[in-house]
Design a protein around this motif. Structure first.
Motif, PDB file in Angstrom:
ATOM      1  N   THR A   1      96.967  56.217  13.050  1.00 19.45           N
ATOM      2  CA  THR A   1      96.954  56.586  14.411  1.00 19.45           C
ATOM      3  C   THR A   1      95.509  57.278  14.829  1.00 19.45           C
ATOM      4  OG1 THR A   1      98.012  58.560  13.945  1.00 19.45           O
ATOM      5  CG2 THR A   1      99.358  56.680  14.765  1.00 19.45           C
ATOM      6  N   PHE A   2      95.055  57.968  13.801  1.00 18.46           N
ATOM      7  CA  PHE A   2      93.713  58.520  14.226  1.00 18.46           C
ATOM      8  C   PHE A   2      92.614  58.753  13.279  1.00 18.46           C
ATOM      9  CE2 PHE A   2      90.915  62.317  15.187  1.00 18.46           C
ATOM     10  CZ  PHE A   2      90.688  62.169  16.648  1.00 18.46           C
TER      11      PHE A   2
ATOM     12  N   GLU B   1      88.926  60.462  11.888  1.00 22.39           N
ATOM     13  CA  GLU B   1      87.961  61.453  12.290  1.00 22.39           C
ATOM     14  C   GLU B   1      86.914  61.045  11.392  1.00 22.39           C
ATOM     15  OE1 GLU B   1      89.179  65.413  12.583  1.00 22.39           O
ATOM     16  OE2 GLU B   1      87.149  66.011  12.545  1.00 22.39           O
TER      17      GLU B   1
ATOM     18  N   GLU C   1      94.631  59.832   9.730  1.00 26.32           N
ATOM     19  CA  GLU C   1      95.865  60.087  10.207  1.00 26.32           C
ATOM     20  C   GLU C   1      96.538  59.197  10.361  1.00 26.32           C
ATOM     21  OE1 GLU C   1      96.805  63.367  10.424  1.00 26.32           O
ATOM     22  OE2 GLU C   1      94.915  64.670  10.837  1.00 26.32           O
ATOM     23  N   SER C   2      97.798  58.766   9.633  1.00 27.69           N
ATOM     24  CA  SER C   2      98.911  58.083  10.159  1.00 27.69           C
ATOM     25  C   SER C   2     100.008  58.791  10.849  1.00 27.69           C
ATOM     26  CB  SER C   2      99.357  57.300   8.874  1.00 27.69           C
ATOM     27  OG  SER C   2     100.221  58.037   8.025  1.00 27.69           O
ATOM     28  N   VAL C   3     101.018  58.142  11.179  1.00 25.22           N
ATOM     29  CA  VAL C   3     102.241  58.644  11.614  1.00 25.22           C
ATOM     30  C   VAL C   3     102.754  59.661  10.662  1.00 25.22           C
ATOM     31  CG1 VAL C   3     104.361  58.412  12.765  1.00 25.22           C
ATOM     32  CG2 VAL C   3     102.680  56.778  13.311  1.00 25.22           C
TER      33      VAL C   3
ATOM     34  N   GLU D   1      87.783  54.224  17.007  1.00 27.20           N
ATOM     35  CA  GLU D   1      88.265  55.541  17.988  1.00 27.20           C
ATOM     36  C   GLU D   1      89.361  55.070  18.684  1.00 27.20           C
ATOM     37  OE1 GLU D   1      84.875  56.895  20.014  1.00 27.20           O
ATOM     38  OE2 GLU D   1      83.733  57.599  18.054  1.00 27.20           O
TER      39      GLU D   1
ATOM     40  N   PRO E   1      91.791  62.485  22.723  1.00 28.18           N
ATOM     41  CA  PRO E   1      92.406  61.733  21.476  1.00 28.18           C
ATOM     42  C   PRO E   1      92.204  62.483  20.029  1.00 28.18           C
ATOM     43  CG  PRO E   1      90.811  60.602  22.518  1.00 28.18           C
ATOM     44  CD  PRO E   1      90.615  61.758  23.225  1.00 28.18           C
ATOM     45  N   ALA E   2      93.382  62.793  19.389  1.00 28.24           N
ATOM     46  CA  ALA E   2      93.344  63.795  18.387  1.00 28.24           C
ATOM     47  C   ALA E   2      94.800  63.561  17.680  1.00 28.24           C
ATOM     48  CB  ALA E   2      93.173  65.255  18.772  1.00 28.24           C
ATOM     49  N   MET E   3      94.855  64.052  16.593  1.00 28.43           N
ATOM     50  CA  MET E   3      96.112  64.194  15.932  1.00 28.43           C
ATOM     51  C   MET E   3      96.313  65.788  15.959  1.00 28.43           C
ATOM     52  SD  MET E   3      98.666  63.485  14.452  1.00 28.43           S
ATOM     53  CE  MET E   3      98.528  61.734  13.604  1.00 28.43           C
TER      54      MET E   3
ATOM     55  N   ARG F   1      99.534  68.491  14.241  1.00 26.34           N
ATOM     56  CA  ARG F   1     100.872  68.366  13.539  1.00 26.34           C
ATOM     57  C   ARG F   1     101.243  69.791  13.274  1.00 26.34           C
ATOM     58  NH1 ARG F   1     101.422  63.405  10.616  1.00 26.34           N
ATOM     59  NH2 ARG F   1      99.191  62.448  10.014  1.00 26.34           N
TER      60      ARG F   1
ATOM     61  N   ASN G   1     102.624  64.916  16.406  1.00 29.87           N
ATOM     62  CA  ASN G   1     102.326  63.526  15.839  1.00 29.87           C
ATOM     63  C   ASN G   1     101.650  62.620  17.075  1.00 29.87           C
ATOM     64  OD1 ASN G   1     102.101  61.605  14.081  1.00 29.87           O
ATOM     65  ND2 ASN G   1     104.009  61.957  13.373  1.00 29.87           N
TER      66      ASN G   1
ATOM     67  N   TYR H   1      93.769  72.216  14.760  1.00 26.78           N
ATOM     68  CA  TYR H   1      94.292  71.528  13.635  1.00 26.78           C
ATOM     69  C   TYR H   1      92.987  70.961  12.702  1.00 26.78           C
ATOM     70  CZ  TYR H   1      96.223  67.347  11.237  1.00 26.78           C
ATOM     71  OH  TYR H   1      96.696  66.570  10.247  1.00 26.78           O
ATOM     72  N   ARG H   2      93.306  71.306  11.421  1.00 24.18           N
ATOM     73  CA  ARG H   2      92.269  71.106  10.420  1.00 24.18           C
ATOM     74  C   ARG H   2      91.056  71.766  10.820  1.00 24.18           C
ATOM     75  NH1 ARG H   2      94.304  66.933   6.553  1.00 24.18           N
ATOM     76  NH2 ARG H   2      92.074  66.781   5.987  1.00 24.18           N
ATOM     77  N   LYS H   3      89.864  71.093  11.006  1.00 22.84           N
ATOM     78  CA  LYS H   3      88.509  71.519  11.366  1.00 22.84           C
ATOM     79  C   LYS H   3      88.377  71.593  13.101  1.00 22.84           C
ATOM     80  CE  LYS H   3      86.618  70.666   6.988  1.00 22.84           C
ATOM     81  NZ  LYS H   3      85.910  69.424   6.209  1.00 22.84           N
ATOM     82  N   ARG H   4      89.226  70.890  13.754  1.00 25.55           N
ATOM     83  CA  ARG H   4      88.907  70.704  15.020  1.00 25.55           C
ATOM     84  C   ARG H   4      89.589  71.802  15.965  1.00 25.55           C
ATOM     85  NH1 ARG H   4      90.324  65.117  16.774  1.00 25.55           N
ATOM     86  NH2 ARG H   4      88.697  65.494  18.609  1.00 25.55           N
TER      87      ARG H   4
END
Lengths: 130, 393
Positions: free
Chosen positions: A42-43, A45, A63-65, A87, B303-305, B307, B326, B366-369
């Motif tokens: 899903t993402f 970086e 990253e996945s779900v 992206e 746009p980002a993850m 969690r 998520n 989240y993490r480094k962001r």
């Protein structure tokens, strides 16, 4: 896992990246086994062109779900290009991991480091051994 | 040892990626993947094996008043053929679990608890309920399925033509499958306005599942694993014990907890009443002694993850952390109908200081962001049979 694709012309890292040499540039991506384990991506970086990588150092995050996976660079060198299609379409890693789902291109890598990588048969054996 | 549901073989031979969850072997997804399963549920429907949930039969004279002392919701407000959400709290008003209580008959109840809390709640009830109330753990005899989504009701009508199915939310009816009684309730954990949960004896479970899966396939209904079960509940803003509910957080910090707590005058005392009354008071008057934080929904603006565990900052200071997060897909809607186009956005639930309000900008680490986000009241509104994603400005 008998239907896992492992193209014979690529090099592999034990961390489930593949490497394809195109002239003096190495194209890098995730293997079919890796994308299957991750599930729906899903993402991504990605690093920036010009970033310096070291072999088995952190390269990017996929990253996945289900999970966040650190991807380690199979080679030292400098990022020449990144797959900016990821992206908007990170799912290319699932649908075409050896083609449109490539991650980065690395230049200026020491040729000797290629010897640390596995060929297709050795990688297949690694997967078979769990 | 991990337990197998009656559908273990079906999952394995039908592309289920099996994982261990709450002591059970269950599919996290099937071959089409979590995203496709999530989207199928919203547009057509989803079929889940949720037999890992704990199911306790509780019956006998005074079962209602005994349960009324142990649970935060008031079982005496139920009647046969109805169910409701409830918490099980300790004296300090912290949640031991969240659960659903079904009244089957006079003096007979079925309590459905989280799989991960089954043993804990079983022994807590053994200690809390008087000896003359009988308890029986049906978890490994009575399977549990969930059928959710716009086409779910039509599928049930095809499988049980002419039978009485539950119409209203939280209603419960009984039908028959291969001679065995099957309970169907209008409940669910996806946020779908139309959804059912089905209790079927283990023996009849595989053939019923097969029937639901093959007749459902023609309507676009697909089997769905635990992965999309989690993204669906997260998109709906539903809490999960161990994430939003925690043993060291006041129960009413979770907005949905209020549905499961009855503080009516005249109700006899129950475990946690005093503490929950304090929390409820602070929820209304804004005081923060017992309720310093609340669970709120957040969305990333880039746009980002994101969690669970990520720290949240607002107005230059740390205000809490994500409890779940998520990237979640959704259909683009035209009016009240979904199109064939989809999009994704990062969605989270967060345990945040009470000062933080809906509409406020936040920063998620989240993490480094550092990811810019916003607090929202909800992602959905109910339009017809569909869940329509609310436009975010």
């Amino acid at each position: 896992m008998s239907d896992t694709k492992i193209p014979g012309d690529l090099k592999y890292s034990p961390e489930h990246e593949w490497v394809r040499l195109e002239g003096d540039v190495a194209v890098i991506g995730l293997t079919d086994y890796a994308q299957d384990q991750l599930g729906d991506v899903t993402f991504v970086e990605l690093p920036e062109p010009g970033d310096e990588m070291s072999q088995m150092g952190e390269m990017c995050v996929v990253e996945s779900v289900k999970v966040a996976a650190d991807v380690y660079s199979p080679l030292s060198g400098v990022i020449d290009d990144v797959n900016s299609d990821l992206e908007d379409q990170p799912e290319l890693i699932n649908s075409d991991c050896y083609g449109q789902g490539w991650l980065v291109k690395i230049k200026d890598f020491p040729a000797a480091e290629l010897d640390n990588l596995l060929d297709a048969t050795a990688y297949e054996n690694l997967l078979a051994g769990g | 040892m991990t337990r197998k549901t009656p559908l273990f073989d079906w999952h394995q031979t039908n592309g289920g990626k099996m994982i261990d969850y709450a002591g059970w072997r269950l599919p996290i997804n099937y071959s089409s993947g979590i995203i496709a399963e999530h989207l199928a549920c919203r547009k057509f429907g989803a079929l889940f094996d949720i037999s890992h949930m704990g199911r306790f039969l509780i019956r006998g004279w005074y079962a209602a008043s005994a349960l009324s002392r142990a649970l935060t919701n008031d079982p005496t407000r139920l009647q046969p053929g109805k169910c409701h959400y409830t918490l099980i709290a300790d004296e300090a008003g912290f949640p031991l679990d969240d659960a659903f209580l079904y009244q089957l008959h006079v003096n007979e109840y079925l309590l459905v608890v989280n799989g991960a809390n089954r043993e804990k709640i079983w022994s807590w009830l053994q200690d809390s309920l008087p000896a003359f109330v009988q308890m029986q753990d049906l978890t490994e005899q009575l399977a549990m399925l969930s059928l959710q989504g716009p086409c779910s009701e039509r599928l049930l009508q095809e499988v049980w033509p002419g039978e009485q199915l539950p119409v209203r939310r939280n209603a419960l009816t009984s039908v028959f499958w291969e001679g065995a009684e099957v309970l169907v309730s209008a409940t669910g954990y996806t946020g779908e306005p139309l959804g059912f949960e089905i209790f079927v004896p283990n023996e009849q479970c595989p053939s019923l599942w097969q029937e639901l899966a093959s007749t459902g396939r023609e309507m676009g209904i697909v089997p769905v694993g635990l992965g999309a079960r989690d993204t669906l509940r997260l998109e709906a803003g539903y809490p999960l014990y161990g994430h939003e509910y925690q043993a060291d957080r006041p129960a009413l910090a979770v907005p949905q907890a209020a549905w499961g707590v009855s503080l009516q005058r005249g109700r006899p005392d129950f475990v946690g009443r005093r503490a929950l009354t304090e929390q409820m008071k602070e929820l209304k008057n804004g005081a923060r002694e017992h309720l310093p934080k609340r669970v709120m929904m957040v969305v990333a603006l880039t746009p980002a993850m994101i969690r669970g565990g990520a720290k949240v900052r607002a107005a230059g200071r740390e205000v809490g952390e994500l409890t779940s997060g998520n990237i979640i897909p959704a259909w683009r809607f035209k009016g009240s109908k979904p199109t064939d186009e989809t999009y994704k956005r990062a969605v989270g639930l967060a345990y945040l200081d009470r000062e933080v309000s809906v509409g406020q900008r936040i920063e998620i680490a989240y993490r480094k962001r550092r990811i810019e986000g916003i607090v929202v009241s909800s992602l959905m509104e109910n339009a017809g049979g569909y869940l329509v994603p609310r436009q975010l400005n």
